[in-house]
Scaffold this active site. Structure first.
Site, short mmCIF file in Angstrom:
data_model
loop_
_atom_site.label_atom_id
_atom_site.label_comp_id
_atom_site.label_asym_id
_atom_site.label_seq_id
_atom_site.Cartn_x
_atom_site.Cartn_y
_atom_site.Cartn_z
N LYS A 49 -53.45 -48.59 7.57
CA LYS A 49 -54.60 -48.32 6.69
C LYS A 49 -55.18 -49.60 6.07
O LYS A 49 -54.56 -50.67 6.15
CB LYS A 49 -54.15 -47.33 5.60
N TYR A 102 -59.80 -36.22 8.64
CA TYR A 102 -59.11 -35.62 7.49
C TYR A 102 -59.69 -34.27 7.08
O TYR A 102 -59.48 -33.84 5.95
CB TYR A 102 -59.13 -36.60 6.31
N PHE A 118 -58.58 -34.89 -3.62
CA PHE A 118 -58.57 -36.32 -3.28
C PHE A 118 -59.35 -36.63 -2.00
O PHE A 118 -59.36 -37.77 -1.54
CB PHE A 118 -57.14 -36.85 -3.17
N ARG A 155 -42.21 -40.50 11.41
CA ARG A 155 -42.27 -39.98 10.04
C ARG A 155 -41.08 -40.49 9.22
O ARG A 155 -41.21 -40.82 8.04
CB ARG A 155 -42.35 -38.46 10.03
N THR A 208 -44.80 -39.60 1.76
CA THR A 208 -46.22 -39.92 1.49
C THR A 208 -46.37 -40.74 0.21
O THR A 208 -47.12 -41.72 0.17
CB THR A 208 -47.03 -38.61 1.35
N ARG A 247 -43.38 -47.24 3.80
CA ARG A 247 -44.07 -46.96 2.54
C ARG A 247 -43.30 -47.49 1.34
O ARG A 247 -43.91 -47.96 0.37
CB ARG A 247 -44.37 -45.47 2.43
N HIS A 267 -50.51 -43.95 8.38
CA HIS A 267 -50.58 -42.51 8.68
C HIS A 267 -49.79 -42.27 9.95
O HIS A 267 -49.81 -43.09 10.87
CB HIS A 267 -52.03 -42.08 8.93
N GLU A 308 -55.27 -35.93 17.47
CA GLU A 308 -55.65 -37.19 16.78
C GLU A 308 -55.84 -38.33 17.78
O GLU A 308 -56.79 -39.13 17.65
CB GLU A 308 -54.59 -37.54 15.74
P1 CMP Z 1 -51.90 -39.34 5.42
O1 CMP Z 1 -50.60 -39.18 6.13
O2 CMP Z 1 -52.87 -40.30 5.98
O3 CMP Z 1 -52.59 -37.89 5.32
C1 CMP Z 1 -53.32 -37.44 4.22
C2 CMP Z 1 -53.42 -38.47 3.17
O4 CMP Z 1 -53.90 -38.04 1.93
C3 CMP Z 1 -52.04 -39.01 2.86
O5 CMP Z 1 -51.59 -39.79 3.93
C4 CMP Z 1 -52.26 -39.74 1.55
O6 CMP Z 1 -52.57 -41.10 1.72
C5 CMP Z 1 -53.47 -39.01 0.99
N1 CMP Z 1 -53.11 -38.36 -0.25
C6 CMP Z 1 -52.19 -37.40 -0.43
N2 CMP Z 1 -52.14 -37.06 -1.74
C7 CMP Z 1 -53.04 -37.84 -2.38
C8 CMP Z 1 -53.44 -37.96 -3.72
N3 CMP Z 1 -52.90 -37.20 -4.67
N4 CMP Z 1 -54.40 -38.86 -4.01
C9 CMP Z 1 -54.97 -39.62 -3.03
N5 CMP Z 1 -54.62 -39.54 -1.73
C10 CMP Z 1 -53.67 -38.66 -1.40
#
Ligand code: CMP
Length: 140
Positions: free
Chosen positions: A11, A51, A59, A87, A93, A104, A117, A128
């Site tokens: 990202k 997304y 968000f 994962r 996350t 992460r 991601h 995807e």
């Molecule tokens: P990703 O795996 O790219 O898939 C969905 C994304 O939403 C996740 O990673 C996070 O980066 C993002 N995300 C999830 N929760 C929040 C949040 N509370 N605020 C901002 N971004 C979020």
């Protein structure tokens, strides 16, 4: 478990800090092979479509604007059990909840700016991957 593929994005917070090599090293050390990779600037339409499952989340707007705020690296990773393996390598996350040694935990700045991601299922990985790569661009 057979060889499978997953889709990965490094990202904007990762490209901005020059972390693509460091993250790729973690991916490769985990036994995943980078079989396709391209650095792109995601368009607003691409990010919204990618997304769209999160379109109703509070968000969503922030997520789309972050993902279009700078370059990303889109990748196809291949290996045994690649979806679950990646994962595990990424970690939770929210970096505050991620295990030691995960991408992460090591690199993410926040739940939004969380460096990577990875697909959540083999079925979604196929969907995807198709959004960003032609079959001919994936060299296993
Ligand atoms: P990703 O795996 O790219 O898939 C969905 C994304 O939403 C996740 O990673 C996070 O980066 C993002 N995300 C999830 N929760 C929040 C949040 N509370 N605020 C901002 N971004 C979020």
């Amino acid at each position: 478990m057979a060889t499978e593929r997953t889709f990965s994005i490094l990202k904007p917070d990762a490209t901005e800090r020059n972390l693509t090599g460091a993250i790729n090293a973690v991916i490769e050390e985990a036994g995943l092979r980078i079989v396709a990779q391209r650095r792109i600037r995601m368009s607003d339409a691409q990010a919204k479509k990618f997304y769209e499952v999160h379109a109703e989340r509070p968000f969503y707007g922030e997520l789309v604007s972050f993902m279009t705020s700078g370059p990303v690296v889109v990748q196809v990773l291949e290996g045994e059990n690649a979806v679950a393996k990646y994962r595990g390598v990424m970690g939770a996350t929210n970096p505050a909840q991620a295990d030691e040694g995960t991408i992460r935990k090591r690199f993410a700045k926040s739940v939004g700016e969380n460096s990577v991601h990875g697909s959540d299922s083999a079925e979604n990985a196929a969907i995807e991957i198709k959004q960003f790569f032609d079959d001919k661009d994936i060299v296993g």
